[in-house]
Enzyme design. Structure first.
Site, short mmCIF file in Angstrom:
data_model
loop_
_atom_site.label_atom_id
_atom_site.label_comp_id
_atom_site.label_asym_id
_atom_site.label_seq_id
_atom_site.Cartn_x
_atom_site.Cartn_y
_atom_site.Cartn_z
N ASN A 63 0.77 -1.26 -0.07
CA ASN A 63 0.18 0.08 0.12
C ASN A 63 0.87 1.13 -0.11
O ASN A 63 1.54 1.52 0.98
CB ASN A 63 -0.86 -0.06 1.26
CG ASN A 63 -1.89 1.29 1.43
OD1 ASN A 63 -1.65 2.12 0.39
ND2 ASN A 63 -2.91 1.14 2.48
N ARG A 97 -2.40 -2.19 -3.50
CA ARG A 97 -3.85 -1.38 -3.38
C ARG A 97 -3.78 -0.40 -4.23
O ARG A 97 -2.62 0.53 -4.13
CB ARG A 97 -3.91 -1.03 -1.83
CG ARG A 97 -4.90 -0.16 -1.68
CD ARG A 97 -4.97 0.37 -0.30
NE ARG A 97 -6.34 1.26 -0.28
CZ ARG A 97 -6.31 2.26 0.35
NH1 ARG A 97 -5.29 2.96 1.01
NH2 ARG A 97 -7.59 3.07 0.36
N HIS A 100 -13.18 1.82 -0.14
CA HIS A 100 -13.12 0.71 0.99
C HIS A 100 -14.01 -0.64 0.44
O HIS A 100 -14.24 -1.56 1.37
CB HIS A 100 -14.14 0.90 2.14
CG HIS A 100 -13.43 2.20 2.80
ND1 HIS A 100 -14.39 2.99 3.41
CD2 HIS A 100 -12.35 2.61 3.38
CE1 HIS A 100 -13.35 4.06 4.10
NE2 HIS A 100 -12.20 3.75 3.99
N ARG A 140 -12.34 14.37 7.13
CA ARG A 140 -12.95 14.69 5.96
C ARG A 140 -14.36 15.09 6.48
O ARG A 140 -15.08 14.39 7.20
CB ARG A 140 -12.95 13.61 4.87
CG ARG A 140 -11.86 13.00 4.40
CD ARG A 140 -12.01 12.15 3.21
NE ARG A 140 -10.78 11.55 2.90
CZ ARG A 140 -10.58 10.16 2.90
NH1 ARG A 140 -11.58 9.20 3.21
NH2 ARG A 140 -9.39 9.57 2.58
N GLU A 178 -8.15 -5.85 5.02
CA GLU A 178 -7.81 -5.40 3.80
C GLU A 178 -6.95 -6.17 2.80
O GLU A 178 -6.94 -6.37 1.96
CB GLU A 178 -7.96 -3.94 3.58
CG GLU A 178 -9.38 -3.42 4.16
CD GLU A 178 -9.18 -1.81 4.13
OE1 GLU A 178 -9.07 -1.23 5.51
OE2 GLU A 178 -9.51 -1.00 3.20
#
Ligand code: ADP
Length: 402
Positions: free
Chosen positions: A7, A89, A178, A239, A387
């Site tokens: 990632n 990713r 996601h 956010r 993940e």
């Protein structure tokens, strides 16, 4: 075959490596790439079943140096031979990529073409792919997209009500993110319930620093709260989530901000942080418990937004078998789960307070804890997401297909 999952961020590379059984055999973080005070942390599982950790400090010139350090750590652990593939990713796959995709020059070009849709994320992911492909051309590389699981969104859910030319020429639509997490926890939840995923209607709540909800019907994503970018939807750590787009024009005109300043503020200085000055939910909860008004307001807005979406998604699905809490907040924060579920008996949701209190998903068998009342119609689960493991599995399955 071992799979290394990368990632890559703009100044960091996070990684985990898994053996054929999906057991983690190494993990680490290379950070502050390009600065003089770089740092690389590696954890490797030894043949004796013991983990050993190393921390290296000093300049890491670029992503290539960071990646080389990761490969060396695997070699030191005795895993050089077994490494069979690298899974990357990639945040944004646009409308183009709805499956994990083995990478070649043409695919790389198509991923580059998605950069305008995800200028804050995809360039760093691409750097990781370019570096790994250059330094290990012998290994197959697979791109796994955060957006891919939402490729099944019907037009009614993915179109915005704007001129069709914006969609056709500029790709303006909902993509959702996601996806690896929503897909992973949905499968875990079905396995826990002992029912086929194809039969289930569920809502998955990924509540981490970033946060999104997804309505999943028969294993397919049919609605999700993030949009063209990860900015839409729930209140997140930093956010804003949903807001009237007119807020942006108002600020450009009245506050004299530039588009970049507004974008940065909405992504990095809003959400819980904007409302109360802290983005770590544990800190916000502690402050709220001590009577801090702005922290209490931040939690109120956070929870209200989740509940609003939960009701909307129950209506989208028309039936509901389970809601699934995951990621840092969802897996651990009993107080948030209690407030989200309070008074939702009309949807068949009834939390068992004793089961919920103190429950952590990672402590349940298979990373699942059931939190609902015995006679509730809807299962409420906390499920530990993974993940990177999902990316490793998707990498394997993509390579089996070629
Ligand atoms: P990321 O999106 O960075 O992967 P995580 O899934 O790790 O984020 O979630 C981070 C969030 O989870 C933080 O706001 C953190 O405060 C929250 N969190 C982690 N553990 C707990 C806990 N025990 N109780 C409440 N919140 C928690």
């Amino acid at each position: 075959m071992h799979v290394l999952v990368l990632n890559s961020g703009s100044s960091s590379i996070k990684y985990r490596s898994f053996d054929d059984q999906g057991t983690e055999i190494a993990s680490g973080l290379v950070e502050r790439i390009g600065e003089t005070d770089g740092r690389a942390t590696h954890r490797v599982l030894g043949p004796d079943g013991e983990w050993s950790s190393t921390v290296e400090e000093g300049a890491i010139d670029d992503h290539a140096a960071g990646f080389a350090g990761i490969v060396q750590a695997l070699e030191r652990g005795g895993y050089a031979q077994e490494l069979g593939a690298i899974g990357h990713r990639v945040v944004h796959g646009g409308a183009e990529f709805v499956e994990p995709t083995p990478i070649d020059e043409a695919v790389l070009e198509r991923i580059r073409a998605q950069v305008p849709l995800a200028p804050l994320h995809n360039p760093a992911n691409l750097t990781g792919i370019e570096v790994a492909s250059r330094l290990r051309p012998d290994l197959p590389q697979v791109a796994v997209f955060d957006t891919a699981f939402h490729g099944s969104l019907p037009p009614a859910a993915h179109r915005y009500a704007v001129p069709g030319s914006w969609h056709d020429q500029h790709g303006v639509r909902r993509y959702g993110f996601h996806g690896t997490s929503h897909a992973f926890v949905a499968r875990q939840a079905a396995a826990h319930l002992g029912r086929p995923l194809e039969d289930l209607a569920m809502i998955t709540l990924h509540l981490g620093n970033g946060a999104s909800l997804t309505a999943i019907d028969g294993g397919r994503s049919v609605e999700t709260s993030m949009g063209l970018s990860p900015l839409e939807g729930l209140v997140m750590g930093t956010r804003s989530g949903d807001l009237d787009p007119a807020v942006v024009f108002h600020l450009l005109r009245e506050a004299g901000l530039t588009p970049d300043e507004v974008e940065r503020t909405l992504n990095r200085e809003s959400g819980l942080l904007g409302l109360c000055g802290d983005n770590d939910l544990r800190v916000v909860e502690r402050r709220a418990g001590d009577g801090d008004g702005s922290a209490q307001l931040a939690l109120d807005v956070y929870v209200h937004r989740i509940r609003k979406y939960l009701g909307a998604y129950a209506a989208v699905l028309g039936r509901l078998d389970a809601i699934v809490f995951t990621a840092g907040v969802g897996e651990n924060a009993a107080g948030i789960r209690r407030r989200v579920c309070a008074g939702l008996g009309l949807l068949g949701i009834r939390l068992d307070d004793a089961r919920n209190e103190g429950a952590r998903a990672s402590e349940g068998p298979g990373g699942v804890v059931a939190l609902h009342h015995d006679d509730a119609e809807v299962a409420v689960l906390a499920v530990a997401t993974d993940e990177e493991l999902e990316i490793a599995e998707q990498t394997r399955s993509a390579l089996r297909r070629v």
